[in-house]
Design a protein around this motif. Structure first.
Motif, PDB file in Angstrom:
ATOM      1  N   LYS A 156       1.090  -1.117  -0.152  1.00 50.54           N
ATOM      2  CA  LYS A 156      -0.079   0.247   0.027  1.00 50.54           C
ATOM      3  C   LYS A 156       0.907   1.768   0.136  1.00 50.54           C
ATOM      4  CE  LYS A 156      -2.048  -1.919   3.534  1.00 50.54           C
ATOM      5  NZ  LYS A 156      -2.351  -3.674   3.323  1.00 50.54           N
ATOM      6  N   ALA A 157       0.733   2.340  -1.172  1.00 47.07           N
ATOM      7  CA  ALA A 157       1.146   3.879  -1.101  1.00 47.07           C
ATOM      8  C   ALA A 157       1.990   3.833   0.793  1.00 47.07           C
ATOM      9  CB  ALA A 157       0.605   4.243  -1.585  1.00 47.07           C
ATOM     10  N   GLY A 158       2.592   4.281   0.644  1.00 47.24           N
ATOM     11  CA  GLY A 158       2.736   5.051   2.042  1.00 47.24           C
ATOM     12  C   GLY A 158       4.112   4.116   3.148  1.00 47.24           C
ATOM     13  N   GLU A 159       3.607   2.960   2.284  1.00 47.29           N
ATOM     14  CA  GLU A 159       4.060   1.385   3.574  1.00 47.29           C
ATOM     15  C   GLU A 159       5.801   1.925   2.986  1.00 47.29           C
ATOM     16  OE1 GLU A 159       0.941  -1.412   5.072  1.00 47.29           O
ATOM     17  OE2 GLU A 159       1.851  -2.354   2.855  1.00 47.29           O
ATOM     18  N   THR A 160       6.313   0.882   4.325  1.00 45.16           N
ATOM     19  CA  THR A 160       7.809   0.544   4.178  1.00 45.16           C
ATOM     20  C   THR A 160       7.783  -0.748   3.674  1.00 45.16           C
ATOM     21  OG1 THR A 160       8.247   2.874   5.994  1.00 45.16           O
ATOM     22  CG2 THR A 160       9.865   0.896   5.468  1.00 45.16           C
ATOM     23  N   LEU A 161       9.181  -0.894   2.694  1.00 45.94           N
ATOM     24  CA  LEU A 161       9.504  -2.558   2.096  1.00 45.94           C
ATOM     25  C   LEU A 161      10.905  -2.614   2.827  1.00 45.94           C
ATOM     26  CD1 LEU A 161       8.285  -4.350  -0.900  1.00 45.94           C
ATOM     27  CD2 LEU A 161      11.059  -4.016  -0.778  1.00 45.94           C
ATOM     28  N   VAL A 162      11.077  -3.198   2.514  1.00 46.44           N
ATOM     29  CA  VAL A 162      12.678  -3.510   2.661  1.00 46.44           C
ATOM     30  C   VAL A 162      13.069  -4.856   1.984  1.00 46.44           C
ATOM     31  CG1 VAL A 162      14.480  -4.582   4.291  1.00 46.44           C
ATOM     32  CG2 VAL A 162      13.397  -2.279   5.305  1.00 46.44           C
ATOM     33  N   VAL A 163      13.704  -5.242   1.363  1.00 43.25           N
ATOM     34  CA  VAL A 163      14.565  -6.381   0.542  1.00 43.25           C
ATOM     35  C   VAL A 163      15.500  -6.457   0.530  1.00 43.25           C
ATOM     36  CG1 VAL A 163      14.073  -5.168  -1.632  1.00 43.25           C
ATOM     37  CG2 VAL A 163      14.138  -7.606  -1.529  1.00 43.25           C
ATOM     38  N   ALA A 164      16.068  -7.369   0.934  1.00 40.81           N
ATOM     39  CA  ALA A 164      18.005  -8.132   0.668  1.00 40.81           C
ATOM     40  C   ALA A 164      18.347  -8.321  -0.740  1.00 40.81           C
ATOM     41  CB  ALA A 164      18.491  -9.067   1.391  1.00 40.81           C
ATOM     42  N   ALA A 165      19.138  -8.857  -1.033  1.00 38.24           N
ATOM     43  CA  ALA A 165      19.660  -9.041  -1.942  1.00 38.24           C
ATOM     44  C   ALA A 165      19.477  -8.267  -3.365  1.00 38.24           C
ATOM     45  CB  ALA A 165      19.611  -9.852  -2.769  1.00 38.24           C
ATOM     46  N   ALA A 166      19.805  -6.894  -2.929  1.00 37.99           N
ATOM     47  CA  ALA A 166      18.705  -5.316  -3.322  1.00 37.99           C
ATOM     48  C   ALA A 166      18.618  -5.750  -5.106  1.00 37.99           C
ATOM     49  CB  ALA A 166      18.730  -4.064  -3.527  1.00 37.99           C
ATOM     50  N   THR A 167      20.013  -6.039  -5.396  1.00 31.21           N
ATOM     51  CA  THR A 167      20.543  -5.400  -7.077  1.00 31.21           C
ATOM     52  C   THR A 167      20.413  -6.709  -7.314  1.00 31.21           C
ATOM     53  OG1 THR A 167      22.999  -5.801  -6.609  1.00 31.21           O
ATOM     54  CG2 THR A 167      22.178  -3.533  -6.218  1.00 31.21           C
ATOM     55  N   GLY A 168      20.094  -8.104  -6.764  1.00 28.41           N
ATOM     56  CA  GLY A 168      19.281  -9.306  -7.387  1.00 28.41           C
ATOM     57  C   GLY A 168      18.204  -9.168  -8.236  1.00 28.41           C
ATOM     58  N   PRO A 169      17.898 -10.515  -9.385  1.00 27.35           N
ATOM     59  CA  PRO A 169      16.581  -9.824  -9.865  1.00 27.35           C
ATOM     60  C   PRO A 169      15.590 -10.290  -9.423  1.00 27.35           C
ATOM     61  CG  PRO A 169      18.083 -11.899  -9.998  1.00 27.35           C
ATOM     62  CD  PRO A 169      19.584 -11.595  -9.403  1.00 27.35           C
ATOM     63  N   VAL A 170      15.567 -10.554  -7.876  1.00 25.36           N
ATOM     64  CA  VAL A 170      14.340 -10.699  -6.983  1.00 25.36           C
ATOM     65  C   VAL A 170      14.231  -9.195  -6.464  1.00 25.36           C
ATOM     66  CG1 VAL A 170      13.064 -12.034  -5.406  1.00 25.36           C
ATOM     67  CG2 VAL A 170      14.296 -13.360  -6.722  1.00 25.36           C
ATOM     68  N   GLY A 171      15.495  -9.160  -6.199  1.00 24.11           N
ATOM     69  CA  GLY A 171      15.397  -8.214  -4.371  1.00 24.11           C
ATOM     70  C   GLY A 171      15.080  -6.776  -6.382  1.00 24.11           C
ATOM     71  N   SER A 172      15.743  -6.154  -7.094  1.00 16.67           N
ATOM     72  CA  SER A 172      16.029  -4.743  -7.759  1.00 16.67           C
ATOM     73  C   SER A 172      14.332  -5.270  -7.793  1.00 16.67           C
ATOM     74  CB  SER A 172      16.691  -5.404  -8.830  1.00 16.67           C
ATOM     75  OG  SER A 172      16.251  -6.577  -9.932  1.00 16.67           O
ATOM     76  N   MET A 173      13.928  -6.679  -8.734  1.00 15.45           N
ATOM     77  CA  MET A 173      12.396  -6.548  -9.141  1.00 15.45           C
ATOM     78  C   MET A 173      11.047  -5.571  -8.470  1.00 15.45           C
ATOM     79  SD  MET A 173      10.387  -6.417 -11.178  1.00 15.45           S
ATOM     80  CE  MET A 173      10.511  -7.252 -12.572  1.00 15.45           C
ATOM     81  N   VAL A 174      11.399  -6.525  -7.304  1.00 19.45           N
ATOM     82  CA  VAL A 174      10.914  -6.064  -5.634  1.00 19.45           C
ATOM     83  C   VAL A 174      11.014  -4.926  -5.429  1.00 19.45           C
ATOM     84  CG1 VAL A 174      10.735  -7.183  -3.308  1.00 19.45           C
ATOM     85  CG2 VAL A 174      10.676  -8.504  -4.676  1.00 19.45           C
ATOM     86  N   GLY A 175      12.091  -4.227  -5.647  1.00 21.86           N
ATOM     87  CA  GLY A 175      11.997  -2.912  -4.848  1.00 21.86           C
ATOM     88  C   GLY A 175      11.849  -2.078  -6.345  1.00 21.86           C
ATOM     89  N   GLN A 176      11.969  -1.858  -6.611  1.00 23.70           N
ATOM     90  CA  GLN A 176      11.556  -0.840  -8.227  1.00 23.70           C
ATOM     91  C   GLN A 176      10.010  -1.098  -8.416  1.00 23.70           C
ATOM     92  OE1 GLN A 176      14.188  -0.661 -12.215  1.00 23.70           O
ATOM     93  NE2 GLN A 176      14.303  -2.842 -11.258  1.00 23.70           N
ATOM     94  N   LEU A 177       9.334  -2.520  -8.342  1.00 24.99           N
ATOM     95  CA  LEU A 177       7.574  -2.410  -8.120  1.00 24.99           C
ATOM     96  C   LEU A 177       7.547  -1.664  -6.800  1.00 24.99           C
ATOM     97  CD1 LEU A 177       7.448  -6.373  -8.843  1.00 24.99           C
ATOM     98  CD2 LEU A 177       6.593  -4.192 -10.574  1.00 24.99           C
ATOM     99  N   ALA A 178       7.539  -0.867  -6.239  1.00 27.95           N
ATOM    100  CA  ALA A 178       7.319  -1.333  -4.820  1.00 27.95           C
ATOM    101  C   ALA A 178       7.410   0.603  -4.843  1.00 27.95           C
ATOM    102  CB  ALA A 178       8.090  -1.725  -3.630  1.00 27.95           C
ATOM    103  N   LYS A 179       8.134   0.680  -5.887  1.00 28.34           N
ATOM    104  CA  LYS A 179       8.392   2.490  -5.288  1.00 28.34           C
ATOM    105  C   LYS A 179       7.307   2.741  -6.531  1.00 28.34           C
ATOM    106  CE  LYS A 179      11.060   4.867  -4.220  1.00 28.34           C
ATOM    107  NZ  LYS A 179      10.943   5.885  -3.279  1.00 28.34           N
ATOM    108  N   SER A 180       7.031   2.045  -7.931  1.00 32.41           N
ATOM    109  CA  SER A 180       6.513   2.624  -8.270  1.00 32.41           C
ATOM    110  C   SER A 180       4.750   2.799  -8.010  1.00 32.41           C
ATOM    111  CB  SER A 180       6.429   1.740  -9.696  1.00 32.41           C
ATOM    112  OG  SER A 180       5.809   0.112  -9.602  1.00 32.41           O
ATOM    113  N   LEU A 181       4.967   1.828  -6.914  1.00 25.91           N
ATOM    114  CA  LEU A 181       3.323   1.844  -5.646  1.00 25.91           C
ATOM    115  C   LEU A 181       3.446   2.795  -4.685  1.00 25.91           C
ATOM    116  CD1 LEU A 181       2.660  -1.812  -6.215  1.00 25.91           C
ATOM    117  CD2 LEU A 181       1.660  -0.321  -7.155  1.00 25.91           C
ATOM    118  N   GLY A 182       4.518   3.468  -4.945  1.00 25.74           N
ATOM    119  CA  GLY A 182       4.465   4.640  -3.538  1.00 25.74           C
ATOM    120  C   GLY A 182       5.217   4.280  -2.465  1.00 25.74           C
ATOM    121  N   LEU A 183       5.662   3.042  -2.016  1.00 26.05           N
ATOM    122  CA  LEU A 183       6.005   2.456  -0.513  1.00 26.05           C
ATOM    123  C   LEU A 183       7.344   3.078  -0.871  1.00 26.05           C
ATOM    124  CD1 LEU A 183       4.425   0.051  -1.947  1.00 26.05           C
ATOM    125  CD2 LEU A 183       5.303  -0.607  -0.253  1.00 26.05           C
ATOM    126  N   ARG A 184       7.289   3.407   0.345  1.00 22.88           N
ATOM    127  CA  ARG A 184       9.567   3.751   0.669  1.00 22.88           C
ATOM    128  C   ARG A 184       9.894   2.234   0.676  1.00 22.88           C
ATOM    129  NH1 ARG A 184      13.262   7.154   2.770  1.00 22.88           N
ATOM    130  NH2 ARG A 184      14.528   6.637   4.227  1.00 22.88           N
TER     131      ARG A 184
END
Lengths: 344, 344
Positions: free
Chosen positions: B144-172
Motif C-alpha cells: 500500500k502506498a506510504g508503507e515501508t518495504l525492506v528487501v535484501a539482495a537488492a541488486t539481484g533480479p528478485v530484489g531489484s524487481m521487488v524494490g522497483q515495483l514497490a517504488k512505483s506503487l508509492g512505498l518507501r
C-alpha cells in the motif's frame, strides 16, 4: 457494603507465578461518576494471556502495573448506574479485573440477557476465548471440508470451539490435551475424531509419530495456542499450503521475557523458516482485540449453536476471590478442565 | 557439430560447493525425437535455488541426481525441430541445464520474440526471478502506498524487481546489499530510497540500528530471500499487521541439510513466534512454480515497463560453460552484481 476486595500484582514473577506474586486487598467501594456503572461481580475469567500482563515487557498490551489490580473480564449485577443504558439489576460484562466489584464507564460494558443462557458463557464459549477460536479459524484457517485440523488445549475454551466448528464444517479434527480424562472429553463431549495425551509422549518425536498415525493425510490447519513440544511435533506433518493461525504459546508463557531463550541449545528458527518455505505455509499472528468489530457476527452465528447444544462447553469453577491465584497458577500448568472461571 | 558439453554434479557438497563437486563432460549431440526440439544455447541462468538441488534432502523439488546435469533455465537458437511450433532459427527458453545444447519436448519450451528486448531478459527480469518478485510482492506483500518495504539482495533480479515495483506503487523502499558498489546501484540504478551494506555492520544488532534509522515508520513488508543476519535485524522493526513473503534464505543454503542447526546456540524460534503473534504478522512461504498460471499476467504487466525502461535490470555475465561452477560459487557468496548469467 462499603468495601470491595481485589487481587493486585504484588511483584513480577520470575518464571511460573507463585502465591507471593499476588496480594488480596480491601478498598473502599467506588462511587460511580458521570456515565459510570458499579457492578457486583458474580464471576470473572482466568485466561492464559494474563500471564503476559504480569511481565514488564513490551507487548501488544500494557502490563499490569505493580500493585495494580490483575486484569480480567467479569460478569455481575449492576448495583448503581449513572449511565442511561444500565439500571440496577441488569447483568453486565466488563473488564473489571480480579475483584468483587468494579466501576467502569457504561460505554465499556456489554449488557447480557440471562435468557440467552448462563451468564458465564460470556466469559468463555460466547466470550473472548470462543470468539478467538471462531475468528482465527474462519479468517486465517480457511477451513475446507475433508481437510485435517490439529488444535491443542483441546478441551479449553479456544480449542473446543475450534474443534467443534471445524467438525461442523466437515474437517477431520485431532486434539491434543494433557491427560486421559481431557482426551476422552475432547472425543466424547466435543466430538473430536481423536485426541492425543501429550503427557504420554516423552518428546516431540514420539508425539509426532502418534500424530502422524492420527493424521494419515497430513495436517492442513494447525491452530496454534500452545507452541513448545506440540509445535515441534506438528511442523513436519504440515501439508503444502497449510495454514497456522497463531494466537498463543502457553508453553512459553512462564519463561520471563516471553520468547527469550526457552528452547534448547539448537536454533530451531532455520528449520521453521525452511518448513514455511518448502511447504508454502501461511502463518498468521492475530490478537483478538483487533477483531471485535466482528463480535456481533460471531454471536449471531455461534450463539444459536450454543443455545441449541450443537456447540458444547465445559467450565471449571474456582470459588472465592482468594482462590483465584491458585486457580490461575494451576491453569498455566494445565490443571484445569474446560474454561477456568472464578465464582464469587 | 556432433558433440555437446554439459556440467554434471560430481558429488554432493558439504557446506559451500567447491570445484570438485562439478565435472565438465562431453556427450554426443542428442537427436530430437518425436515432438522434440534441439537448441544451441546462447545463455543459461545461475540462481540460488540450484544450491538446494545439490543436496539429497526432501524438498519441494527432486535433487539433481549424482552425475546428472546441473539444472538451469537457458535460452538459445533452435537447430532442429520435430515440433510444429518451432523451426530452426527460432529463439527458445527451456530448462536445458548447465549445457551447450539441450533437447526437450517442444511443449516444455517457450518461444521468445527478440524484438521484445535482449533474450537474456527471459532468464532474469522477465523470467523466473522477476516473476518471483512480482508474484510474491503483489499476492503476499499486499503493498500500500506510504508503507515501508525492506528487501535484501537488492541488486539481484528478485530484489531489484521487488524494490522497483514497490517504488512505483508509492512505498518507501530500503534495500540491503553486500558492498558499497551494490548499495549505490540500488539507489542510483533501481531508485531505492536507501540501501544498507550489510558487510558494514558487525552483527544483526548493528544492522538493526541502521535499519531503524532508515525506516523511521517501521517496516510493513519484509520480502524474505536471504534470512540469517538480515532476518534477525528486521524482525523487531516489523509493524503491526506486517507481511513477510518468504521465497528464499540464501544465508542458510550452504549448511548441508538446509535449515539444520545453522544458528547459534540460542533457540531463536520462540522469539520469532512471539514476534509473529505480538505484531500480528502474516508470513507466506511460496514457491514460484505454484504460480506459473499467472506468468502471462506478469509478462503483460511488467514486460512493457521493462521495454520502456521503467523497470531496469543489471546482468553479470560469466563467459564459457567451464566457468559456470566458479560463477555459481561466487554468487552464493554475493560475488555477483545483478542477474548472474553464463554466456556460451
Amino acid at each position: 457494603m462499603t468495601e470491595m476486595q481485589h487481587i493486585v500484582l504484588a511483584r513480577r514473577p520470575e518464571g511460573a507465578p507463585v502465591a507471593e506474586d499476588f496480594r488480596l486487598e480491601t478498598a473502599p467501594l467506588p462511587v460511580p461518576g458521570d456515565g459510570e456503572v458499579l457492578v457486583k461481580l458474580s464471576h470473572f475469567s482466568l485466561d492464559p494471556y494474563m500471564r503476559g500482563r504480569m511481565d514488564d515487557a513490551k507487548s501488544y498490551a500494557a502490563p499490569v502495573p505493580l500493585n495494580g489490580t490483575m486484569e480480567a473480564g467479569g460478569v455481575g449485577e449492576v448495583i448503581a448506574s449513572n449511565h442511561p443504558g444500565f439500571a440496577p439489576g441488569d447483568i453486565a460484562f466488563g473488564m473489571f479485573g480480579w475483584a468483587s466489584h468494579g466501576c467502569l464507564p457504561g460505554k465499556e460494558l456489554r449488557k447480557l440477557d440471562p435468557a440467552h443462557g448462563p451468564v458465564t458463557a460470556a466469559l468463555g464459549v460466547l466470550g473472548m476465548p470462543g470468539f478467538t477460536g471462531w475468528a482465527g479459524l474462519m479468517e486465517y484457517g480457511r477451513p475446507k471440508a475433508g481437510e485435517t485440523l490439529v488444535v491443542a488445549a483441546a478441551t479449553g475454551p479456544v480449542g473446543s470451539m475450534v474443534g467443534q466448528l471445524a467438525k461442523s464444517l466437515g474437517l477431520r479434527v485431532i486434539g491434543i490435551a494433557g491427560g486421559a480424562e481431557k482426551c476422552q472429553m475432547a472425543v466424547e463431549t466435543f466430538g473430536f475424531d481423536a485426541c492425543l495425551d501429550h503427557r504420554a509422549y516423552d518428546d516431540a518425536k514420539a508425539l509426532r509419530a502418534a500424530l502422524a498415525d492420527a493424521c494419515p493425510d497430513g495436517i492442513d490447519i494447525y491452530f496454534e495456542n500452545v507452541a513448545g513440544k506440540v509445535l515441534e511435533a506438528v511442523l513436519p506433518l504440515m501439508n503444502v499450503g497449510g495454514r497456522i493461525p497463531l494466537c498463543g504459546m502457553i508453553a512459553w508463557y512462564n519463561a520471563g521475557a516471553l520468547g527469550a531463550n526457552q528452547g534448547g541449545e539448537v536454533d530451531q528458527l532455520p528449520k521453521l523458516w525452511r518448513t514455511i518455505l518448502v511447504k508454502r505455509l501461511h502463518v498468521h499472528g492475530f490478537i483478538i482485540t483487533d477483531h471485535f468489530h466482528r463480535f456481533g457476527d460471531f454471536l449471531k452465528q455461534v450463539g444459536p449453536k450454543v443455545a441449541g447444544g450443537d456447540i458444547r462447553f465445559v467450565e471449571d469453577v474456582a470459588v472465592g476471590l482468594e482462590n483465584a491465584p491458585a486457580a490461575f497458577m494451576a491453569m498455566l500448568g494445565g490443571g484445569n478442565t474446560g474454561k477456568q472461571i472464578v465464582a464469587l
